[in-house]
Scaffold this active site. Structure first.
Site, PDB file in Angstrom:
ATOM      1  N   ARG A 331       2.870 -57.419   3.783  1.00  0.00           N
ATOM      2  CA  ARG A 331       1.734 -57.773   4.154  1.00  0.00           C
ATOM      3  C   ARG A 331       0.448 -58.161   3.960  1.00  0.00           C
ATOM      4  O   ARG A 331      -0.504 -59.214   3.722  1.00  0.00           O
ATOM      5  CB  ARG A 331       0.609 -56.069   5.017  1.00  0.00           C
ATOM      6  CG  ARG A 331       2.276 -55.410   5.637  1.00  0.00           C
ATOM      7  CD  ARG A 331       1.960 -54.278   5.666  1.00  0.00           C
ATOM      8  NE  ARG A 331       2.766 -54.109   7.454  1.00  0.00           N
ATOM      9  CZ  ARG A 331       2.652 -52.715   7.915  1.00  0.00           C
ATOM     10  NH1 ARG A 331       1.984 -51.743   7.379  1.00  0.00           N
ATOM     11  NH2 ARG A 331       3.557 -52.447   8.754  1.00  0.00           N
ATOM     12  N   SER A 441       5.810 -45.803   6.584  1.00  0.00           N
ATOM     13  CA  SER A 441       4.102 -44.953   6.523  1.00  0.00           C
ATOM     14  C   SER A 441       4.418 -43.854   7.155  1.00  0.00           C
ATOM     15  O   SER A 441       4.319 -41.693   6.815  1.00  0.00           O
ATOM     16  CB  SER A 441       2.678 -45.072   7.772  1.00  0.00           C
ATOM     17  OG  SER A 441       3.398 -45.818   8.928  1.00  0.00           O
TER      18      SER A 441
END
Length: 639
Positions: A331, A441
């Site tokens: 990312r 996550s």
């Protein structure tokens, strides 16, 4: 003086967690029934932990500011959850997942914690599947996988584009079961405003009932924070509007150290800003980069409709720059590449602050039905927000504030520097280093809640079996309640002319411009000055309407923004201290000739751990050295 002790077990990496569990202290079932645990937050980490601890026999009191745990921000995790099952037989393993997380985090995370997260990932998928999470399946009935950014294997389990929501519903079902059994008591529409510390141990919290305004005192033998991250400090972010950092900030001010606050992830595929009236941005899942191709025109300022630009005039810049990973770069890499193209004048849309995410080739090869089956709800959401049909023309995306890798510093047991105070999920710093891999996550949150904290909390609770119930009449509770009351009175007393939101927007712009995708010394120093000036103006001219003894969302926002001034300064201070570039922390003074992040392992291979010393004093920096015994630290290369 508090000493940093990470409590990492001895022995080979793959045996540390096993050895820890074999030697940990236990609490027998009869004693667990006498012990109270306060748990703040009911996202995936919080709901999983509350249900697991309730099943063990502890008395758990769980708090959330929403009307139901189902509204926690975990619902917004769209793309998937990682596990090292190797169902695709493509070379995956626990070690490979561990290594991808270490590398993705740019070698700025604690080795032992990361390996444990990878190790419990397989049990996490089994747990969620058993609870009824409808993961996508292959034709033969086995669970399906897809790939995500920063890796070269397919290990991400998913439920269309609703993975977070489905995982949260699974955890919520377990939580409801424990509420029904009486081991867990649910307190909704409560916000934690203060931590209560007695004789050096976390013993309770002060909450505000968001319906009546009443302040409440709650006690326990231990407190667990599962309160998520602080990405809304940018105002416009992918987070739910009410997500905030106030619980962690309250703990920090009571003695819990803060780790790596400047490590904030910018997500590469948010829907771009559409107008100045927006209060948040919407995430387009990273999973879309499996089939979507990112490109911009080769000609600067080319404003033709995307479908009118021929193939030979398109720059698939991620595929060009990073051939080994292409559109699936991590990312931080993808975000900076998009910013660079837009800053250079190649951006698309009216503002020039977006790039194309194109599914034309994938639809031609797989058929529209296949793409719809995988991403249909995401495409519908995009069209509803933008009016553009992504089946017919490319999506437009741009980076946005997202996940926070920084958080409360915790040891291997997930306990902060305040004995009895634990932090799990995104609220701690421990597993993601300087950049979180996509789909890790949910993996960390569920793993912390289901399998880590139920094991590690016993070491502390075993020493509390002779401690009777904590009385809320203790003077520490009275003082904490008084401090909260004074802060609320102070907010109302300003009675200025400007809204809370107007201050939040201005703070967000300061942070985005000076401590966003890239930072430099001049900008960070400028940010410190601007934050101080804005804070001073806030306390002179903010307007909080209404009263305290009613539903008052402006008061809620005011308290959170007041906390954000201090946290913003801590983020900027940490960014100034770390003179290297690593992961999402990109210092312009430290980059390679090709514009990539340039680490400085000789001087910065440590966790920045900050101790609160007072509102008007500089925080004290401590360092947890990062020593890698089982991986080779080398340049992070995705080419």
């Amino acid at each position: 003086m508090i000493k940093l002790d990470s409590k990492i077990p001895e022995g080979p990496l793959a045996e540390k967690w096993t050895n820890y569990r074999a030697s940990q202290k236990l609490v027998n079932p009869a004693n667990k029934k006498k012990q109270d645990i306060i748990l703040v937050g009911t996202g995936l980490a919080g709901s999983a932990a509350a249900s697991s601890l309730g099943e063990l026999g502890y008395n758990v009191k769980v708090f959330c500011f929403q009307d139901t745990p189902r509204r926690a921000h975990s619902v917004a995790a769209q793309g998937g959850i990682n596990a090292a099952k190797n169902y695709k037989n493509d070379g995956d393993s626990v070690y490979r997942l561990f290594y991808d997380m270490i590398k993705g985090g740019d070698y700025r995370s604690r080795e032992a914690n990361v390996y444990r997260a990878a190790e419990v990932s397989n049990a996490t998928i089994d747990q969620l599947t058993a609870q009824g999470v409808p993961f996508a399946r292959e034709y033969g009935g086995t669970l399906d996988n897809r790939s995500f950014g920063g890796v070269q294997v397919s290990r991400t389990f998913y439920a269309k584009g609703q993975t977070g929501q489905q995982c949260l519903l699974g955890a919520y079902s377990g939580l409801l079961r424990q509420i029904g059994k009486g081991t867990v008591t649910m307190y909704s529409r409560r916000e934690m405003l203060e931590l209560v510390v007695i004789d050096g141990k976390a013993r309770g919290i002060i909450t505000r009932n968001l319906v009546t305004g009443e302040l409440e005192k709650h006690s326990g033998h231990a407190v667990i924070l599962a309160t998520g991250g602080y990405g809304t400090i940018y105002y416009l972010s992918t987070l739910a509007v009410n997500s905030n950092g106030s619980a962690a900030w309250a703990a920090y001010k009571k003695g819990a150290f803060f780790g790596n606050p400047s490590f904030v992830q910018i997500h590469p595929s948010s829907i771009p800003v559409l107008n100045e009236y927006q209060s948040k941005l919407t995430l387009m899942s990273e999973s879309l980069r499996n089939d979507g191709r990112v490109w911009v025109p080769k000609k600067k300022g080319d404003k033709r409709p995307a479908n009118d630009i021929p193939e030979e005039e398109r720059d698939y810049y991620l595929e060009r720059r990073y051939p080994a990973y292409g559109n699936l770069v991590p990312r931080d890499v993808g975000s900076r590449a998009a910013k660079e193209r837009c800053d250079a004048g190649y951006g698309v849309g009216d503002t020039g602050l977006s790039v194309n995410l194109d599914f034309k080739d994938a639809i031609a090869k797989q058929g529209k039905k296949a793409i719809e089956d995988k991403y249909g709800n995401l495409f519908e959401m995009y069209e509803k927000i933008t009016g553009i049909n992504p089946y017919e023309e490319p999506m437009r995306i741009y980076p946005s504030g997202h996940y926070t890798m920084g958080g409360l510093w915790v040891d291997y047991e997930l306990m902060t520097t305040i004995p009895g105070l634990f932090a799990i999920g995104e609220s701690n710093f421990s597993d993601h280093g300087a950049n979180r891999l996509g789909a890790s996550s949910l993996m960390q949150c569920a793993g912390d809640g289901y399998f880590v904290i139920p094991n590690t909390i016993g070491n502390f609770m075993s020493g509390e079996i002779r401690t009777s119930k904590i009385s809320t009449d203790a003077p520490e509770f009275e003082k904490a309640e008084k401090d909260v009351t004074e802060k609320i009175k102070k907010l109302f007393a300003v009675n200025g002319k400007q809204t809370v939101t107007s201050f939040h927007k201005r703070l967000g712009k300061i942070m985005w411009d000076n401590s966003g995708m890239s930072r430099n010394e001049e900008g960070l120093k400028k940010a410190l000055k601007l934050i101080d000036e804005l804070k001073e103006e806030f306390w002179k001219d903010v307007k909080v309407p209404g009263t305290n003894d009613e539903i008052n969302q402006e008061l809620e926002k005011a308290g959170r923004v007041a906390d954000y001034f201090g946290l913003a300064k801590l983020i900027v201070t940490d960014g100034l201290n770390r003179g290297e570039s690593c992961g999402a922390h990109f210092r312009e003074e430290s980059q390679t000739e090709t514009g990539e992040a340039k680490r400085d392992d000789a001087n910065y291979s440590y966790v920045s751990v900050w101790e609160y010393k007072g509102d008007e004093q500089e925080p004290k920096l401590r360092k947890e050295d990062l020593n890698y015994e089982f991986v080779e630290v080398k340049e992070r290369d995705y080419k």
